[in-house]
Design an enzyme around this catalytic site. Structure first.
Site, PDB file in Angstrom:
ATOM      1  N   CYS A  31     -69.911  67.752 -25.070  1.00 39.44           N
ATOM      2  CA  CYS A  31     -68.525  68.224 -25.198  1.00 39.44           C
ATOM      3  C   CYS A  31     -67.757  68.115 -23.879  1.00 39.44           C
ATOM      4  CB  CYS A  31     -68.507  69.623 -25.789  1.00 39.44           C
ATOM      5  SG  CYS A  31     -66.933  70.011 -26.545  1.00 39.44           S
ATOM      6  N   HIS A  77     -72.409  70.155 -29.763  1.00 41.06           N
ATOM      7  CA  HIS A  77     -73.263  71.017 -28.919  1.00 41.06           C
ATOM      8  C   HIS A  77     -74.647  71.216 -29.526  1.00 41.06           C
ATOM      9  CE1 HIS A  77     -69.930  72.691 -26.421  1.00 41.06           C
ATOM     10  NE2 HIS A  77     -69.210  72.515 -27.511  1.00 41.06           N
ATOM     11  N   GLU A 119     -77.166  72.102 -28.093  1.00 41.76           N
ATOM     12  CA  GLU A 119     -77.784  73.241 -27.393  1.00 41.76           C
ATOM     13  C   GLU A 119     -77.532  74.562 -28.119  1.00 41.76           C
ATOM     14  OE1 GLU A 119     -75.218  71.475 -26.421  1.00 41.76           O
ATOM     15  OE2 GLU A 119     -73.645  72.714 -25.511  1.00 41.76           O
TER      16      GLU A 119
HETATM   17  N1  GLN Z   1     -61.886  71.326 -24.855  1.00 41.13           N
HETATM   18  C1  GLN Z   1     -62.816  71.500 -23.777  1.00 41.13           C
HETATM   19  C2  GLN Z   1     -62.448  70.660 -22.563  1.00 41.13           C
HETATM   20  O1  GLN Z   1     -61.494  69.967 -22.559  1.00 41.13           O
HETATM   21  C3  GLN Z   1     -64.226  71.152 -24.209  1.00 41.13           C
HETATM   22  C4  GLN Z   1     -64.728  72.172 -25.179  1.00 41.13           C
HETATM   23  C5  GLN Z   1     -66.205  72.358 -25.210  1.00 41.13           C
HETATM   24  O2  GLN Z   1     -66.962  71.957 -24.305  1.00 41.13           O
HETATM   25  N2  GLN Z   1     -66.640  73.034 -26.228  1.00 41.13           N
HETATM   26  O3  GLN Z   1     -63.134  70.713 -21.582  1.00 41.13           O
END
Ligand code: GLN
Length: 202
Positions: free
Chosen positions: A78, A177, A179
């Site tokens: 992410c 994710h 994790e």
């Molecule tokens: N929207 C977040 C960002 O721009 C990422 C979100 C996440 O890691 N769950 O960093």
């Protein structure tokens, strides 16, 4: 093999736990000496702007970027995917990334926090039986360079399919994710295939 989890912000503990469950003894890293000592790195989910900012505060931003470009295996989930991307759409003002992964990523592509969702996903070569994938204000990949393998895609609100798991040699990234779910197949793949296959481990 010493695997570090970048411990500046985000779901650090969850990645440490997933690695432990894969039989790795991971370490949290945030200082220069720690980052110099590792063989592979995980960039957690969280907030990419905050992580990038703190990496500058701790004076490790350039070191991390250099180690990635020198071939250290790295996995980003992410926010971690955003931090690995060479190009960002909808970046915050002056947002920097470590780079190394030849993709253009769209931040918050699936919508806002309320648009977070879960999906059952087959990740090519990793999860032939689908895995539960959790997307939280997730990015999607808008464009990939020639050397980038797309491992999974998801249909966005625009009706078209976008990559959400990609690999380029020693760099692995997912919009979701693993994790958070206790399904460690992505972490295991990172350790057993990406790290083990990297020239750094030969
Ligand atoms: N929207 C977040 C960002 O721009 C990422 C979100 C996440 O890691 N769950 O960093």
């Amino acid at each position: 093999m010493k695997v570090g989890v970048l411990a500046l912000q985000g779901d650090i503990r969850e990645h440490l736990r997933a690695l432990e469950e894969c039989g790795v003894d991971p370490i949290s890293v945030r200082r220069t000496t720690e980052i110099e000592s590792i063989d592979a790195l995980i960039l957690p989910g969280g907030e990419s702007t905050t992580i990038a900012h703190l990496a500058q505060v701790f004076d490790v931003f350039d070191l991390i970027a250099e180690r990635i470009s020198a071939g250290m295996p790295v996995y980003g989930s992410c926010a971690g995917m955003i931090l690995l991307a060479d190009r960002i759409i909808d970046a915050a003002k002056e947002q920097k990334t470590f780079g190394g992964l030849d993709i253009t990523v769209r931040r918050n592509a699936f919508g806002r926090q309320v648009d977070s969702f879960e999906s059952d996903l087959v990740v090519a070569g990793i999860t032939p039986a689908p895995m539960r994938a959790v997307f939280i204000r997730a990015p999607w990949v808008e464009e990939v360079g020639a050397g980038v393998q797309v491992l999974a895609s998801v249909k966005g609100s625009d009706g078209t399919s976008h990559p959400v798991a990609v690999r380029q040699n020693g760099i692995l990234a997912t919009s979701f994710h693993p994790e958070l779910t206790g399904d460690n197949r992505i972490h295991r793949y990172f350790i057993e295939q990406v790290c083990a296959g990297s020239p750094a481990f030969k």
